[in-house]
Design an enzyme around this catalytic site. Sequence first.
Site, PDB file in Angstrom:
ATOM      1  CB  CYS A  78      -0.966  -0.078   1.178  1.00 28.18           C
ATOM      2  SG  CYS A  78      -2.451   0.840   0.891  1.00 28.18           S
ATOM      3  CG  HIS A 170      -3.175  -3.517   4.049  1.00 25.19           C
ATOM      4  ND1 HIS A 170      -2.179  -2.819   4.686  1.00 25.19           N
ATOM      5  CD2 HIS A 170      -3.886  -2.608   3.349  1.00 25.19           C
ATOM      6  CE1 HIS A 170      -2.284  -1.530   4.407  1.00 25.19           C
ATOM      7  NE2 HIS A 170      -3.317  -1.373   3.591  1.00 25.19           N
ATOM      8  CD  GLU A 172      -0.364  -5.543   6.301  1.00 20.93           C
ATOM      9  OE1 GLU A 172      -0.215  -6.106   5.196  1.00 20.93           O
ATOM     10  OE2 GLU A 172      -0.765  -4.368   6.415  1.00 20.93           O
TER      11      GLU A 172
END
Length: 189
Positions: A78, A170, A172
């Site tokens: 991002c 994302h 994560e």
Amino acid sequence: MKIGVLALQGAVREHANSLMNCGVEPVEIRYSEQLSEIQGLIIPGGESTTVGKLLIKYKMLEPIAKMGQNGFPIFGTCTGLILLAKEIIGSVQPRLGLMDINVERNAFGRQIASFEQDIPIPELGPEPFHAVFIRAPYITKGGEEVRILARLEEKILFARQKNLLAAAFHPELTKDLRIHQYFIEMCSK
Ligand code: GLN
């Protein structure tokens, strides 16, 4: 193996957790002196204009850019993707400028600032990846050396240029570790 997570702003802990779940030691990077300890660097999501300014303030913009030019593995998610780009459409904000990509910020519009979607990433296997987008950018165009790993229609969402990896979403924030494992593999070569 030790992999750094740039810890000036943003989703640092989540990336550190994903790395630990892959059996890798995360190092939160706040000073340029720490850059010599690591075999790869993740630049997490946040706000790219802020992180760009902080990279200058903490004297890391040039050292990281040089490392990237010399083949050091860097993975931007991002905001990290935005900072890796050579061209940020309509913006002169500070950046590493390593990847031959054109990036549009906040590209999915205000109404759909955040959303989740399963996207196919053939490089990672047949199972789609559950991608979380938060005020996400996308890549409008990549140069010859850029390999497109995922896209939705004309929007490029995940790409690699040699030692550089960039995701508009994302990984994560999900339990799926395949993208972190993919980056760890890039770091072990
Ligand atoms: N919109 C942010 C930017 O321009 C990126 C958002 C994110 O990292 N989740 O930096």
